[in-house]
Design a protein around this motif. Structure first.
Motif, PDB file in Angstrom:
ATOM      1  N   UNK A   2       0.750  -1.248   0.080  1.00  0.00           N
ATOM      2  CA  UNK A   2       0.206  -0.053  -0.183  1.00  0.00           C
ATOM      3  C   UNK A   2       0.928   1.193   0.040  1.00  0.00           C
ATOM      4  N   UNK A   3       0.340   2.408  -0.376  1.00  0.00           N
ATOM      5  CA  UNK A   3       1.167   3.528  -0.474  1.00  0.00           C
ATOM      6  C   UNK A   3       0.437   4.338   0.827  1.00  0.00           C
ATOM      7  N   UNK A   4       1.205   4.945   1.433  1.00  0.00           N
ATOM      8  CA  UNK A   4       0.790   5.806   2.614  1.00  0.00           C
ATOM      9  C   UNK A   4       1.391   7.284   2.291  1.00  0.00           C
ATOM     10  N   UNK A   5       0.591   8.449   2.985  1.00  0.00           N
ATOM     11  CA  UNK A   5       1.252   9.759   3.207  1.00  0.00           C
ATOM     12  C   UNK A   5       1.030  10.474   4.492  1.00  0.00           C
ATOM     13  N   UNK A   6       1.867  11.102   4.731  1.00  0.00           N
ATOM     14  CA  UNK A   6       1.736  11.809   6.013  1.00  0.00           C
ATOM     15  C   UNK A   6       2.178  13.352   5.589  1.00  0.00           C
ATOM     16  N   UNK A   7       1.052  14.331   6.144  1.00  0.00           N
ATOM     17  CA  UNK A   7       1.493  15.794   5.966  1.00  0.00           C
ATOM     18  C   UNK A   7       2.072  15.851   7.163  1.00  0.00           C
ATOM     19  N   UNK A   8       3.383  16.771   7.128  1.00  0.00           N
ATOM     20  CA  UNK A   8       4.163  17.194   8.151  1.00  0.00           C
ATOM     21  C   UNK A   8       4.253  18.737   8.361  1.00  0.00           C
ATOM     22  N   UNK A   9       4.129  19.161   9.400  1.00  0.00           N
ATOM     23  CA  UNK A   9       4.290  20.742   9.542  1.00  0.00           C
ATOM     24  C   UNK A   9       5.626  21.152  10.550  1.00  0.00           C
ATOM     25  N   UNK A  10       6.430  21.589   9.839  1.00  0.00           N
ATOM     26  CA  UNK A  10       7.708  22.042  10.729  1.00  0.00           C
ATOM     27  C   UNK A  10       7.499  23.372  11.087  1.00  0.00           C
ATOM     28  N   UNK A  11       7.439  23.669  12.347  1.00  0.00           N
ATOM     29  CA  UNK A  11       7.466  25.208  12.826  1.00  0.00           C
ATOM     30  C   UNK A  11       8.605  25.591  13.957  1.00  0.00           C
ATOM     31  N   UNK A  12       8.757  26.852  14.247  1.00  0.00           N
ATOM     32  CA  UNK A  12      10.120  27.306  14.969  1.00  0.00           C
ATOM     33  C   UNK A  12       9.964  26.475  16.507  1.00  0.00           C
ATOM     34  N   UNK A  13       8.908  25.831  16.694  1.00  0.00           N
ATOM     35  CA  UNK A  13       8.964  25.102  17.859  1.00  0.00           C
ATOM     36  C   UNK A  13       9.241  23.488  17.803  1.00  0.00           C
TER      37      UNK A  13
ATOM     38  N   UNK B  47       8.292  19.698  14.978  1.00  0.00           N
ATOM     39  CA  UNK B  47       7.634  18.895  14.096  1.00  0.00           C
ATOM     40  C   UNK B  47       6.373  18.236  14.321  1.00  0.00           C
ATOM     41  N   UNK B  48       5.319  18.705  13.549  1.00  0.00           N
ATOM     42  CA  UNK B  48       3.979  18.018  13.940  1.00  0.00           C
ATOM     43  C   UNK B  48       3.612  17.088  12.606  1.00  0.00           C
ATOM     44  N   UNK B  49       2.479  16.375  12.763  1.00  0.00           N
ATOM     45  CA  UNK B  49       1.991  15.900  11.681  1.00  0.00           C
ATOM     46  C   UNK B  49       0.509  15.654  11.846  1.00  0.00           C
ATOM     47  N   UNK B  50       0.191  15.623  10.468  1.00  0.00           N
ATOM     48  CA  UNK B  50      -1.256  15.385  10.405  1.00  0.00           C
ATOM     49  C   UNK B  50      -1.499  13.744  10.409  1.00  0.00           C
TER      50      UNK B  50
ATOM     51  N   UNK C  43      -2.322  25.563   8.012  1.00  0.00           N
ATOM     52  CA  UNK C  43      -1.105  25.156   8.919  1.00  0.00           C
ATOM     53  C   UNK C  43       0.220  25.885   8.229  1.00  0.00           C
ATOM     54  N   UNK C  44       0.384  25.454   7.001  1.00  0.00           N
ATOM     55  CA  UNK C  44       1.608  26.092   6.220  1.00  0.00           C
ATOM     56  C   UNK C  44       1.930  27.721   6.309  1.00  0.00           C
ATOM     57  N   UNK C  45       0.686  28.583   6.439  1.00  0.00           N
ATOM     58  CA  UNK C  45       0.733  29.720   6.639  1.00  0.00           C
ATOM     59  C   UNK C  45       1.165  30.094   8.151  1.00  0.00           C
ATOM     60  N   UNK C  46       0.506  29.530   9.099  1.00  0.00           N
ATOM     61  CA  UNK C  46       0.959  29.568  10.426  1.00  0.00           C
ATOM     62  C   UNK C  46       2.291  29.327  10.713  1.00  0.00           C
ATOM     63  N   UNK C  47       2.786  28.216  10.036  1.00  0.00           N
ATOM     64  CA  UNK C  47       4.262  27.916  10.349  1.00  0.00           C
ATOM     65  C   UNK C  47       5.175  28.690   9.896  1.00  0.00           C
ATOM     66  N   UNK C  48       5.140  29.276   8.604  1.00  0.00           N
ATOM     67  CA  UNK C  48       6.070  30.011   7.894  1.00  0.00           C
ATOM     68  C   UNK C  48       5.816  31.625   8.613  1.00  0.00           C
ATOM     69  N   UNK C  49       4.813  31.992   9.268  1.00  0.00           N
ATOM     70  CA  UNK C  49       4.657  33.262  10.023  1.00  0.00           C
ATOM     71  C   UNK C  49       4.757  33.106  11.316  1.00  0.00           C
TER      72      UNK C  49
ATOM     73  N   UNK D 227      -1.815  24.931  17.529  1.00  0.00           N
ATOM     74  CA  UNK D 227      -2.159  23.777  18.405  1.00  0.00           C
ATOM     75  C   UNK D 227      -2.113  22.471  17.659  1.00  0.00           C
ATOM     76  N   UNK D 228      -1.553  21.450  18.316  1.00  0.00           N
ATOM     77  CA  UNK D 228      -1.374  20.121  17.664  1.00  0.00           C
ATOM     78  C   UNK D 228      -2.558  19.690  17.542  1.00  0.00           C
ATOM     79  N   UNK D 229      -3.792  19.803  18.431  1.00  0.00           N
ATOM     80  CA  UNK D 229      -4.925  19.327  18.351  1.00  0.00           C
ATOM     81  C   UNK D 229      -5.668  19.790  17.189  1.00  0.00           C
ATOM     82  N   UNK D 230      -5.247  20.832  16.540  1.00  0.00           N
ATOM     83  CA  UNK D 230      -6.106  21.333  15.521  1.00  0.00           C
ATOM     84  C   UNK D 230      -5.680  20.509  13.750  1.00  0.00           C
ATOM     85  N   UNK D 231      -4.581  19.549  14.342  1.00  0.00           N
ATOM     86  CA  UNK D 231      -4.291  18.512  12.841  1.00  0.00           C
ATOM     87  C   UNK D 231      -4.972  17.198  13.134  1.00  0.00           C
ATOM     88  N   UNK D 232      -5.884  17.157  14.157  1.00  0.00           N
ATOM     89  CA  UNK D 232      -6.327  15.860  14.185  1.00  0.00           C
ATOM     90  C   UNK D 232      -7.340  15.654  13.105  1.00  0.00           C
TER      91      UNK D 232
END
Length: 567
Positions: free
Chosen positions: A188-199, A201-204, A290-296, A301-306
């Motif tokens: 199977x092929x899987x994928x994970x969207x990752x968000x890297x912030x100043x604080x 690394x978070x994941x969807x 999430x991309x906008x929040x990360x680059x700015x 909040x990690x709970x927002x990626x659930x």
């Protein structure tokens, strides 16, 4: 929002369009560098956009001067231009990261140097056709031949299946910088969207992606037939992979789930990605926000990626008519849980991404049921409708009915008829606890990785079948004691009900497969309102039948009624 910083975006296609839709809600201005009328510019009206090519150094410089942060919609950009402007504007993710990732061979080598599992690869640049033949000798066939750069949606890839295809592969890609990868025999092929912030690394959530003609067709969130532990490992691998790169923002990590359960990173996108479109409807914070929040450096909040609830995303790919995508979008309006996104690209061309549809529902099964007619329509628009001799796709089973011998099948027949009547997809298998213990163990342990939600096990005599099955699975198991030649099935009943603590088997009466089926339906109905409604209607039918018989008995009297029963 009080934040007045402006984001510069290289590229104004569908990803940029959805990024701007998120930015508009946050009152963030995004300046787009792309041609006039690009999809992203269609949903944003201000004088900060720049008309031109993101491969034009002067245009990139103008964008940098008009923005506080510059980001990209596509990684195929001139990173030297971004390096030149990085002294006067923040570039996210880093131009160094973009330079590595845009060269897929360099990307793999970088990941490997940081201990991230990837497929084995070899550089073929300058080695000609002989190099391709050497790979066949070293890796065997098939193997993947890939262009290092400018490869997207399968373009720039060639599956070399045999030595006889080497010449065709070289003819197709020989003018590009090439490398080869050992074939990944994936399940199977899987994928994970990752968000890297100043604080950090978070994941969807982990999702399953289904590709057709090397283009993502469907995304399932959560993935089907995948253990939670495997999904968690995928998130950990994705975090490790993105931790190896500089810069902030959203990254798409595509990976293979191999047949032995291990994971390999396939490719990384340093930007929002097709496999993350589902987040717009299914998560509190989308990948674009999430991309906008990360680059700015805005709070994220990690709970927002659930995942709020299960979702399926279907790409609307151009079909065999210029308006094929419009027909699909119009059809989607008939479905209450379907959200449609069209990209403003004009006329459809075969294989072109024209939009996508996301269906959310309380269960993945409900989402699958709602989206299937839209999948069928997309296939029809592409000329892939069923032929006259093709059968429609069978629904994946929710109930497994197993027996130790085919002699138990007549006992199970009433229960199977109930499942059919209530439209519950099921599978029927023969697996003996004593004669095929290895097969029973394999079936039981793997069942939870499939669509199966309940197992019914019928057995006579010692009747170890359901108990053994229950010891190897976390799924609910229902036992049907079968009346054998001796002891009238009481031995089987005792065997099933006397399971040790910690290994429950829900046992029904002797030969009562009807109740086993109805119990399975009730278990399914606990999480599926549609199933509950079908069961309730069936129960009303039973009530009506009892009341009919009562009226007939009252009208005819017991003697006439008994004679009718004897006929």
């Amino acid at each position: 929002m009080a934040d007045k910083r402006k984001v510069g975006l290289l590229g104004g296609g569908q990803l940029g369009r959805m990024l701007i839709e998120a930015a508009n809600r946050l009152n963030i201005q995004v300046n787009v560098l792309d041609v006039e009328g690009a999809p992203a510019k269609q949903v944003s009206s201000h004088d900060g956009h720049i008309a031109g090519s993101f491969k034009d150094a002067a245009a990139v410089k103008r964008l940098a001067q008009a923005s506080d942060v510059v980001t990209v919609e596509i990684e195929h950009v001139d990173t030297h231009m971004l390096e030149n402007v990085s002294g006067e504007v923040t570039v996210e993710p880093s131009w160094r990261t973009l330079r590595i990732i845009k060269d897929k061979f360099a990307q793999k080598q970088h990941l490997k140097s940081h201990g991230v599992a990837v497929a084995e690869s070899v550089d073929l640049e300058g080695k000609g056709m002989e190099g391709l033949k050497e790979v066949g000798t070293e890796f065997g066939y098939p193997y993947m031949l890939k262009s290092k750069t400018e490869a997207y949606d399968g373009r720039g890839n060639f599956v070399v299946r045999s030595a006889g295809q080497v010449e065709a592969a070289y003819k197709a890609l020989g003018d590009r910088p090439l490398y080869a990868e050992r074939w990944a025999d994936f399940r199977m092929e899987l994928a994970v969207m990752v968000v890297k912030t100043k604080d950090g690394v978070l994941t969807f959530p982990t999702v399953e992606t289904v590709h057709e003609d090397s283009i993502c067709k469907l995304t399932y969130a959560p993935p089907r037939h995948v253990k939670k532990e495997t999904a968690k490992r995928a998130q950990e691998l994705a975090r490790k992979a993105i931790g190896a790169f500089e810069g902030k923002g959203v990254f798409g990590v595509e990976m293979f789930l191999l047949k032995d359960g291990s994971l390999l990173v396939n490719e990384i996108a340093p930007r929002p990605h097709n496999s993350g479109h589902y987040t717009i409807e299914a998560c509190p914070i989308s990948q674009y926000e999430a991309h906008l929040r990360a680059i700015l450096d805005l709070p994220l909040p990690e709970a927002g990626l659930r995942l709020r609830e299960p979702a399926i995303m279907l790409n609307i790919l151009g079909g065999n008519t210029p308006d094929s995508h419009i027909k699909v979008a119009n059809k989607a309006l008939e479905f209450p849980n379907a959200s449609t996104h069209l990209y403003g690209k004009g006329e459809a061309r075969p294989g072109r991404k024209m939009g996508h549809i996301t269906v959310t529902a309380p269960t993945l099964a409900a989402a699958e049921k709602e989206i299937q007619p839209l999948i069928d329509l997309v296939d029809d628009m592409k000329g892939k409708a069923l032929g006259p001799n093709e059968a429609p796709r069978k629904e994946d089973p929710l109930v497994a009915v197993i027996m130790g011998s085919d002699s138990d099948l007549p006992v199970l027949r009433p229960g199977l008829e109930i499942l059919e009547k209530l439209r519950i997809p099921f599978t029927v298998r023969i697996t003996s606890a004593h004669r095929t213990p290895d097969w029973l163990r394999e079936f039981s342990k793997s069942a939870e990785e499939t669509t199966i939600k309940v197992i019914i096990g019928a057995a006579g005599g010692a009747a170890h079948l359901p108990g053994m099955c229950a010891s190897w699975t976390t799924l609910p198991v229902i036992g049907v004691p079968v009346k054998a030649t001796h002891l009238d099935g009481v031995d089987s009943l005792y065997s099933m009900t006397q399971m040790p603590r910690g290994e429950p088997v829900a046992t029904v009466g002797i030969n009562n497969s009807t109740n086993a089926a109805l119990l399975a339906v009730r278990i399914l109905g606990a999480a599926d309102e549609d199933v509950r409604e079908r069961l309730a209607e069936w129960m009303k039918g039973n009530e009506r039948e009892v009341l009919r018989k009562d009226r007939q008995l009252l009208e005819d009297g017991y003697a006439v009624y008994l004679k009718g029963m004897e006929k």
